[in-house]
Scaffold this motif. Structure first.
Motif, short mmCIF file in Angstrom:
data_model
loop_
_atom_site.label_atom_id
_atom_site.label_comp_id
_atom_site.label_asym_id
_atom_site.label_seq_id
_atom_site.Cartn_x
_atom_site.Cartn_y
_atom_site.Cartn_z
N ARG A 19 -50.22 9.96 -122.36
CA ARG A 19 -48.93 10.38 -121.83
C ARG A 19 -47.76 10.10 -122.79
O ARG A 19 -46.96 10.99 -123.05
N TYR A 23 -45.53 13.02 -124.40
CA TYR A 23 -44.09 13.08 -124.12
C TYR A 23 -43.30 13.17 -125.42
O TYR A 23 -42.35 13.95 -125.52
N PHE A 27 -40.91 16.23 -126.11
CA PHE A 27 -39.48 15.99 -126.33
C PHE A 27 -39.05 16.49 -127.71
O PHE A 27 -37.97 17.06 -127.87
N ALA A 36 -39.39 17.82 -120.94
CA ALA A 36 -40.53 17.14 -121.55
C ALA A 36 -41.39 16.48 -120.47
O ALA A 36 -42.62 16.59 -120.49
N ASP A 37 -40.75 15.81 -119.52
CA ASP A 37 -41.49 15.19 -118.41
C ASP A 37 -42.27 16.24 -117.62
O ASP A 37 -43.43 16.05 -117.29
N VAL A 40 -45.29 17.56 -119.67
CA VAL A 40 -46.38 16.58 -119.73
C VAL A 40 -47.07 16.49 -118.37
O VAL A 40 -48.31 16.47 -118.30
N GLN A 41 -46.28 16.46 -117.30
CA GLN A 41 -46.89 16.38 -115.96
C GLN A 41 -47.79 17.58 -115.70
O GLN A 41 -48.92 17.44 -115.23
#
Length: 189
Positions: A19, A23, A27, A36-37, A40-41
């Motif tokens: 992770r 990230y 980012f 970015a969050d 990634v999620q």
């Protein structure tokens, strides 16, 4: 505990260890912490859903980053071109043993490099970040992006050349000497 459940927990744990790296990449591509969050999620959800498609557990990092790269490219294709990408600046940690002048110079240099990287065409930026920042090999990068190695090498070369021109070989401001009695002043135009 069943073998399937153990393998799934092990997979999820290894994926979770990726992770922070994912990230950083997201980012560096988007320059938006919330985006970015989200990327990634979504990549982690897709990786968990498609775990059976991973043929070699040793290639988990490349496989997950490929999912992330595909999500990013889908996002880029779905949005209109943006002109101003310099609005987002992340905070940098300060070290106690450095003077404010040194920190300011370092911050300016880092921001200059970020702007230069963000000004690269999308695929050059992705290849540069994967090879130069994340230290993937050409072959690994080619696998992640589903490109021939030669294409990765040419995009990397063009990206590095563009960065060189933007950061090193750019024209310096014109300096003109202004003479006055007893003083020598320089004027930057």
């Amino acid at each position: 505990m069943s073998t399937f459940l153990f393998r799934r927990l092990s997979f999820a744990g290894r994926l979770d260890e990726l992770r922070p790296r994912m990230y950083r990449l997201a980012f560096s591509w988007s320059k938006d912490a919330f985006l970015a969050d989200d990327l990634v999620q979504e990549a982690m959800i897709r990786a968990l859903q498609k775990q059976a498609q991973l043929r070699d557990d040793e290639l988990l990092d490349r496989w997950a980053i490929r999912i992330l790269a595909n999500l990013w490219l889908d996002h880029v294709r779905s949005r209109p071109k943006e002109e101003n990408i310099d609005d987002v600046m992340d905070s940098l940690c300060m070290e106690d043993n450095q003077s404010p002048d040194c920190l300011h110079c370092r911050d300016e240099m880092i921001e200059c490099v970020r702007r230069a990287i963000m000004s690269l065409p999308e695929m050059q930026r992705i290849v540069v970040t994967l090879v130069d920042l994340e230290e993937f090999s050409y072959k690994e990068t080619a696998t992640i992006l589903d490109l021939p190695v030669g294409t990765v090498m040419s995009r990397l070369s063009r990206g590095r050349q563009a960065l060189r021109e933007l950061l090193i070989e750019r024209p310096q401001p014109e300096v003109r000497e202004t003479a006055s009695p007893g003083r020598h002043l320089r004027r930057v135009i």
